[in-house]
Design a protein around this motif. Structure first.
Motif, PDB file in Angstrom:
ATOM      1  N   LYS A   1       8.510  24.622 -12.141  1.00  0.00           N
ATOM      2  CA  LYS A   1       9.061  24.303 -10.825  1.00  0.00           C
ATOM      3  C   LYS A   1      10.518  23.853 -10.889  1.00  0.00           C
ATOM      4  CE  LYS A   1       6.258  25.000  -7.333  1.00  0.00           C
ATOM      5  NZ  LYS A   1       6.680  25.874  -6.225  1.00  0.00           N
ATOM      6  N   ASN A   2      10.995  23.507 -12.082  1.00  0.00           N
ATOM      7  CA  ASN A   2      12.401  23.130 -12.246  1.00  0.00           C
ATOM      8  C   ASN A   2      13.323  24.342 -12.252  1.00  0.00           C
ATOM      9  OD1 ASN A   2      12.664  19.994 -13.165  1.00  0.00           O
ATOM     10  ND2 ASN A   2      10.721  20.847 -13.869  1.00  0.00           N
ATOM     11  N   SER A   3      12.757  25.532 -12.380  1.00  0.00           N
ATOM     12  CA  SER A   3      13.550  26.755 -12.520  1.00  0.00           C
ATOM     13  C   SER A   3      13.745  27.460 -11.182  1.00  0.00           C
ATOM     14  CB  SER A   3      12.869  27.720 -13.491  1.00  0.00           C
ATOM     15  OG  SER A   3      12.794  27.158 -14.781  1.00  0.00           O
ATOM     16  N   THR A   4      14.859  28.157 -11.075  1.00  0.00           N
ATOM     17  CA  THR A   4      15.127  29.010  -9.918  1.00  0.00           C
ATOM     18  C   THR A   4      15.670  30.344 -10.417  1.00  0.00           C
ATOM     19  OG1 THR A   4      17.399  28.186  -9.681  1.00  0.00           O
ATOM     20  CG2 THR A   4      15.672  27.050  -8.416  1.00  0.00           C
ATOM     21  N   ASN A   5      15.633  31.345  -9.544  1.00  0.00           N
ATOM     22  CA  ASN A   5      16.308  32.600  -9.881  1.00  0.00           C
ATOM     23  C   ASN A   5      17.657  32.632  -9.157  1.00  0.00           C
ATOM     24  OD1 ASN A   5      15.667  33.184  -7.225  1.00  0.00           O
ATOM     25  ND2 ASN A   5      14.549  35.071  -7.680  1.00  0.00           N
ATOM     26  N   ALA A   6      18.328  33.760  -9.205  1.00  0.00           N
ATOM     27  CA  ALA A   6      19.669  33.862  -8.616  1.00  0.00           C
ATOM     28  C   ALA A   6      19.662  33.592  -7.120  1.00  0.00           C
ATOM     29  CB  ALA A   6      20.255  35.240  -8.903  1.00  0.00           C
ATOM     30  N   ALA A   7      18.529  33.832  -6.466  1.00  0.00           N
ATOM     31  CA  ALA A   7      18.426  33.614  -5.017  1.00  0.00           C
ATOM     32  C   ALA A   7      17.921  32.218  -4.665  1.00  0.00           C
ATOM     33  CB  ALA A   7      17.503  34.665  -4.412  1.00  0.00           C
ATOM     34  N   GLY A   8      17.714  31.377  -5.680  1.00  0.00           N
ATOM     35  CA  GLY A   8      17.239  30.020  -5.429  1.00  0.00           C
ATOM     36  C   GLY A   8      15.730  29.899  -5.294  1.00  0.00           C
ATOM     37  N   ARG A   9      15.004  30.946  -5.593  1.00  0.00           N
ATOM     38  CA  ARG A   9      13.538  30.940  -5.490  1.00  0.00           C
ATOM     39  C   ARG A   9      12.908  30.266  -6.701  1.00  0.00           C
ATOM     40  NH1 ARG A   9      10.077  36.584  -5.141  1.00  0.00           N
ATOM     41  NH2 ARG A   9       8.014  35.751  -5.696  1.00  0.00           N
ATOM     42  N   ARG A  10      11.842  29.513  -6.468  1.00  0.00           N
ATOM     43  CA  ARG A  10      11.093  28.867  -7.545  1.00  0.00           C
ATOM     44  C   ARG A  10       9.708  29.514  -7.679  1.00  0.00           C
ATOM     45  NH1 ARG A  10      13.748  24.068  -8.897  1.00  0.00           N
ATOM     46  NH2 ARG A  10      15.228  23.362  -7.301  1.00  0.00           N
ATOM     47  N   PRO A  11       9.149  29.541  -8.888  1.00  0.00           N
ATOM     48  CA  PRO A  11       7.813  30.131  -9.050  1.00  0.00           C
ATOM     49  C   PRO A  11       6.760  29.334  -8.295  1.00  0.00           C
ATOM     50  CG  PRO A  11       8.525  29.055 -11.081  1.00  0.00           C
ATOM     51  CD  PRO A  11       9.707  29.074 -10.169  1.00  0.00           C
ATOM     52  N   ALA A  12       5.787  30.017  -7.752  1.00  0.00           N
ATOM     53  CA  ALA A  12       4.751  29.375  -6.953  1.00  0.00           C
ATOM     54  C   ALA A  12       3.777  28.605  -7.832  1.00  0.00           C
ATOM     55  CB  ALA A  12       3.985  30.433  -6.153  1.00  0.00           C
ATOM     56  N   SER A  13       3.289  27.486  -7.306  1.00  0.00           N
ATOM     57  CA  SER A  13       2.178  26.790  -7.950  1.00  0.00           C
ATOM     58  C   SER A  13       0.923  27.633  -7.744  1.00  0.00           C
ATOM     59  CB  SER A  13       1.978  25.409  -7.327  1.00  0.00           C
ATOM     60  OG  SER A  13       1.549  25.540  -5.974  1.00  0.00           O
ATOM     61  N   TRP A  14      -0.166  27.223  -8.383  1.00  0.00           N
ATOM     62  CA  TRP A  14      -1.431  27.953  -8.242  1.00  0.00           C
ATOM     63  C   TRP A  14      -1.835  28.011  -6.759  1.00  0.00           C
ATOM     64  CZ3 TRP A  14      -6.423  26.476 -11.485  1.00  0.00           C
ATOM     65  CH2 TRP A  14      -7.354  27.522 -11.382  1.00  0.00           C
TER      66      TRP A  14
ATOM     67  N   PHE B   1      -3.762  43.197  -7.415  1.00  0.00           N
ATOM     68  CA  PHE B   1      -3.680  41.784  -7.794  1.00  0.00           C
ATOM     69  C   PHE B   1      -2.680  41.598  -8.933  1.00  0.00           C
ATOM     70  CE2 PHE B   1      -5.091  38.103 -10.289  1.00  0.00           C
ATOM     71  CZ  PHE B   1      -5.130  37.126  -9.305  1.00  0.00           C
ATOM     72  N   GLY B   2      -2.735  42.485  -9.937  1.00  0.00           N
ATOM     73  CA  GLY B   2      -1.788  42.405 -11.041  1.00  0.00           C
ATOM     74  C   GLY B   2      -0.355  42.583 -10.577  1.00  0.00           C
ATOM     75  N   ALA B   3      -0.142  43.480  -9.634  1.00  0.00           N
ATOM     76  CA  ALA B   3       1.200  43.690  -9.085  1.00  0.00           C
ATOM     77  C   ALA B   3       1.692  42.446  -8.354  1.00  0.00           C
ATOM     78  CB  ALA B   3       1.190  44.893  -8.143  1.00  0.00           C
ATOM     79  N   LEU B   4       0.768  41.760  -7.671  1.00  0.00           N
ATOM     80  CA  LEU B   4       1.128  40.533  -6.959  1.00  0.00           C
ATOM     81  C   LEU B   4       1.530  39.434  -7.935  1.00  0.00           C
ATOM     82  CD1 LEU B   4       1.102  39.728  -3.918  1.00  0.00           C
ATOM     83  CD2 LEU B   4      -1.097  38.632  -4.343  1.00  0.00           C
ATOM     84  N   VAL B   5       0.808  39.325  -9.054  1.00  0.00           N
ATOM     85  CA  VAL B   5       1.139  38.342 -10.089  1.00  0.00           C
ATOM     86  C   VAL B   5       2.523  38.619 -10.665  1.00  0.00           C
ATOM     87  CG1 VAL B   5       0.542  37.512 -12.392  1.00  0.00           C
ATOM     88  CG2 VAL B   5      -1.261  37.827 -10.692  1.00  0.00           C
ATOM     89  N   GLN B   6       2.802  39.868 -10.985  1.00  0.00           N
ATOM     90  CA  GLN B   6       4.102  40.198 -11.552  1.00  0.00           C
ATOM     91  C   GLN B   6       5.235  39.980 -10.555  1.00  0.00           C
ATOM     92  OE1 GLN B   6       3.402  44.236 -13.187  1.00  0.00           O
ATOM     93  NE2 GLN B   6       3.614  43.279 -15.205  1.00  0.00           N
ATOM     94  N   ALA B   7       4.970  40.266  -9.293  1.00  0.00           N
ATOM     95  CA  ALA B   7       5.990  40.060  -8.260  1.00  0.00           C
ATOM     96  C   ALA B   7       6.334  38.580  -8.101  1.00  0.00           C
ATOM     97  CB  ALA B   7       5.506  40.629  -6.927  1.00  0.00           C
ATOM     98  N   GLU B   8       5.390  37.718  -8.387  1.00  0.00           N
ATOM     99  CA  GLU B   8       5.626  36.281  -8.251  1.00  0.00           C
ATOM    100  C   GLU B   8       6.173  35.647  -9.519  1.00  0.00           C
ATOM    101  OE1 GLU B   8       6.293  32.831  -6.742  1.00  0.00           O
ATOM    102  OE2 GLU B   8       5.343  34.342  -5.463  1.00  0.00           O
ATOM    103  N   TYR B   9       5.672  36.055 -10.680  1.00  0.00           N
ATOM    104  CA  TYR B   9       5.946  35.299 -11.903  1.00  0.00           C
ATOM    105  C   TYR B   9       6.824  36.012 -12.931  1.00  0.00           C
ATOM    106  CZ  TYR B   9       2.365  32.135 -10.167  1.00  0.00           C
ATOM    107  OH  TYR B   9       1.655  31.256  -9.390  1.00  0.00           O
TER     108      TYR B   9
END
Length: 288
Positions: A27-40, A82-90
């Motif tokens: 949660k401390n990380s962001t990408n270039a657009a300021g997005r953070r990875p989702a919690s469970w 489902f796998g595509a959704l995981v990769q799109a998020e993480y």
């Protein structure tokens, strides 16, 4: 600041520790657009939105029965979707490492474990180690070769990675199947619980893997090292912590949530300094 026990400082300094990196670290990380990875929970709610929020999913997520909710989502979406959704998020957003990842790496633990699907720490640690980091997951048959310490630094992806979404441990069925199919992996984890000191960072008290593993070892053997978990202050009821501490032999180290949990990062920076100081002293005294 977290008051680090001498025991955890000694365990890390002597490389008799396993550092567990949870989703709170990511949660401390962001990408270039300021997005953070989702919690469970956030991931499940996004997935539920894509299915127009069936009442059964809303109820399960509200009850924090995330394993069953995830199982239903995966069935309704199909495994490929489902796998595509995981990769799109993480995986695809390109999250950048944060200061906390540097401090974790600088602790120079022989073994780091992570249930996270993202590859934030993996990418950073592989880069700064010039590719010498060994990365294994629950499907790897040769993990035992790398747990004896020495020059090898091992990252265990205990639930798999978004790079291989078909091998994730994410649903109730996945957990049940993994404990049967990958018995050796869980036996190795149990042996580490008995011989190493675990330091959990950004993990939850209610993580099903942590509870089952540590309760199994505690009640089967009765004796094991004291382990440690950092938690945000006032997040969990003291009585719940007392029960968890007794059943899993974990000491909870609280920190302030002010300024985006900045105290955890600064506390880890201090831990790195104290570990380095002790390693210098141990080397000088030749008391390895």
């Amino acid at each position: 600041m977290i008051a680090w026990d001498e025991e955890i400082i000694r365990a890390v300094a002597r490389r008799r520790s396993v550092i567990v990196v949870g989703s709170g670290v990511s949660k401390n990380s962001t990408n270039a657009a300021g997005r953070r990875p989702a919690s469970w929970e956030e991931f499940l709610r996004k997935a539920s939105d894509s299915l127009e929020n069936p009442p059964v999913l809303e109820a399960l997520i509200r009850q924090r029965d995330f394993l069953t909710a995830c199982e239903i989502i995966k069935r309704r979406l199909t495994p490929d979707a489902f796998g595509a959704l995981v990769q799109a998020e993480y995986q695809q957003p390109g999250y950048q490492k944060a200061d906390i990842h540097e401090h974790i790496y600088n602790l120079d633990s022989s073994i780091v474990a992570s249930p996270n699907f993202d590859v934030i720490y993996d990418t950073y640690a592989s880069s700064v180690s010039n590719g010498s980091l060994v990365i294994k997951d629950h499907t790897s048959p040769d993990i035992i070769r790398y747990i004896s310490g020495g020059e090898t630094r091992l990252l265990l992806k205990t639930h798999g990675t978004a790079n291989t979404p078909t091998q994730l441990i994410f649903t109730r069925k996945d957990y049940a199947e993994a404990r049967t199919k990958y018995v050796l992996f869980y036996e190795i984890l149990k042996s580490l619980v008995l011989t190493h000191t675990f330091l959990f960072l950004g993990c939850g008290v209610d993580d099903p893997d942590i509870r089952l593993l540590f309760e199994d070892v505690q009640f089967a053997h009765g004796r094991m090292p004291l382990h440690y978990m950092t938690i945000p202050e006032n997040e969990v009821d003291p009585e719940v912590l007392a029960v968890a501490s007794e059943s899993m032999r974990i000491k909870f180290l609280s920190y302030s949530t002010d300024n985006g949990h900045a105290e955890l990062t600064s506390s880890l920076s201090e831990l790195v300094q104290r570990v380095d100081l002790l390693r210098t002293q141990i080397g000088s005294d030749q008391k390895w």
